[in-house]
Design a protein around this motif. Sequence first.
Motif, short mmCIF file in Angstrom:
data_model
loop_
_atom_site.label_atom_id
_atom_site.label_comp_id
_atom_site.label_asym_id
_atom_site.label_seq_id
_atom_site.Cartn_x
_atom_site.Cartn_y
_atom_site.Cartn_z
N LYS A 1 7.07 8.68 1.18
CA LYS A 1 6.85 9.84 2.04
C LYS A 1 5.38 10.24 1.98
N GLN A 2 4.77 10.40 3.18
CA GLN A 2 3.36 10.78 3.23
C GLN A 2 3.21 12.26 2.90
N LEU A 3 2.25 12.56 2.03
CA LEU A 3 1.93 13.94 1.67
C LEU A 3 0.81 14.41 2.59
N VAL A 4 1.03 15.51 3.31
CA VAL A 4 0.02 15.98 4.27
C VAL A 4 -0.53 17.36 3.92
N ASP A 5 0.05 18.04 2.96
CA ASP A 5 -0.41 19.38 2.56
C ASP A 5 -1.69 19.24 1.74
N GLN A 6 -2.83 19.57 2.35
CA GLN A 6 -4.13 19.37 1.71
C GLN A 6 -4.28 20.18 0.43
N THR A 7 -3.66 21.36 0.34
CA THR A 7 -3.78 22.16 -0.89
C THR A 7 -3.09 21.45 -2.06
N VAL A 8 -1.99 20.77 -1.78
CA VAL A 8 -1.30 19.99 -2.82
C VAL A 8 -2.14 18.77 -3.19
N ILE A 9 -2.67 18.07 -2.19
CA ILE A 9 -3.50 16.89 -2.44
C ILE A 9 -4.71 17.25 -3.28
N ASP A 10 -5.34 18.38 -2.99
CA ASP A 10 -6.53 18.81 -3.73
C ASP A 10 -6.24 19.11 -5.20
N ARG A 11 -4.99 19.41 -5.54
CA ARG A 11 -4.63 19.73 -6.93
C ARG A 11 -4.22 18.51 -7.74
N ILE A 12 -4.13 17.36 -7.12
CA ILE A 12 -3.71 16.14 -7.83
C ILE A 12 -4.85 15.66 -8.72
N THR A 13 -4.53 15.37 -9.98
CA THR A 13 -5.48 14.73 -10.88
C THR A 13 -5.14 13.25 -10.88
N TRP A 14 -6.06 12.44 -10.38
CA TRP A 14 -5.80 11.00 -10.23
C TRP A 14 -6.02 10.28 -11.55
N ALA A 15 -5.11 9.39 -11.88
CA ALA A 15 -5.23 8.59 -13.11
C ALA A 15 -6.37 7.58 -13.00
N THR A 16 -6.58 7.06 -11.79
CA THR A 16 -7.69 6.14 -11.53
C THR A 16 -8.30 6.50 -10.19
N TRP A 17 -9.50 6.00 -9.94
CA TRP A 17 -10.17 6.25 -8.67
C TRP A 17 -10.87 4.98 -8.24
N THR A 18 -10.48 4.43 -7.09
CA THR A 18 -11.13 3.24 -6.56
C THR A 18 -11.51 3.41 -5.09
N SER A 19 -11.56 4.66 -4.63
CA SER A 19 -11.82 4.92 -3.22
C SER A 19 -13.31 5.15 -2.95
N VAL A 20 -13.77 4.67 -1.80
CA VAL A 20 -15.15 4.93 -1.37
C VAL A 20 -15.19 6.11 -0.41
N GLU B 1 -23.89 2.18 6.78
CA GLU B 1 -22.80 2.28 7.73
C GLU B 1 -21.49 2.39 6.94
N LYS B 2 -20.43 2.78 7.60
CA LYS B 2 -19.16 3.02 6.90
C LYS B 2 -18.68 1.82 6.10
N ALA B 3 -18.89 0.62 6.60
CA ALA B 3 -18.36 -0.57 5.93
C ALA B 3 -19.31 -1.12 4.86
N ASP B 4 -20.49 -0.54 4.68
CA ASP B 4 -21.47 -1.10 3.73
C ASP B 4 -21.02 -1.01 2.28
N VAL B 5 -20.43 0.10 1.86
CA VAL B 5 -19.93 0.24 0.49
C VAL B 5 -18.46 -0.12 0.52
N ASN B 6 -18.08 -1.20 -0.20
CA ASN B 6 -16.72 -1.69 -0.06
C ASN B 6 -15.87 -1.66 -1.32
N CYS B 7 -16.43 -1.25 -2.46
CA CYS B 7 -15.58 -1.09 -3.64
C CYS B 7 -16.18 -0.02 -4.55
N ALA B 8 -15.30 0.65 -5.28
CA ALA B 8 -15.72 1.69 -6.21
C ALA B 8 -14.70 1.77 -7.33
N CYS B 9 -15.17 2.19 -8.50
CA CYS B 9 -14.26 2.35 -9.63
C CYS B 9 -14.84 3.40 -10.58
N VAL B 10 -14.03 4.40 -10.93
CA VAL B 10 -14.44 5.44 -11.86
C VAL B 10 -14.05 5.03 -13.27
#
Length: 131
Positions: free
Chosen positions: A26-45, A59-68
């Motif tokens: 199920k897709q979560l769309v409530d931004q206030t709930v999303i903002d409160r999530i503490t992510w275990a990992t982060w790989t998003s650009v 450009e948008k496609a120039d950075v293609n991987c990230a890891c915290v």
Amino acid sequence: SKFSVIFLKVSTGSYKRQVYEVPSGKQLVDQTVIDRITWATWTSVLGDEVIGIWSRHAEKADVNCACVSHSGINLVTGDDFGMVKLFDFPCPEKFVRTCFCMVTATSTVDIMVLSCFSRRHKIEIFSSLNL
């Protein structure tokens, strides 16, 4: 499991972030709930937390991987130019200065950065970084 609800964040081809409950899908769309999530990992650009990874002329496609890092204080990125860059995390300020070297993909743990060179067919581990 020690988590009552598990979420998965994905980045779409149209550069949007979407969050789903696992295993229901199920897709979560409530931004206030999303903002409160503490992510275990982060790989998003994508996201306000990583605005600083984009250079002025990127450009948008120039950075293609990230890891915290597991400690949550450093971010490593890889881009289309074969560069790996190290940032503080989060990095919400635009056009931050960083240190970098040439690679094509990255993964990080708290004491090292693993990078893969596709054209040279080799893997290097940078263990001298204080992540």
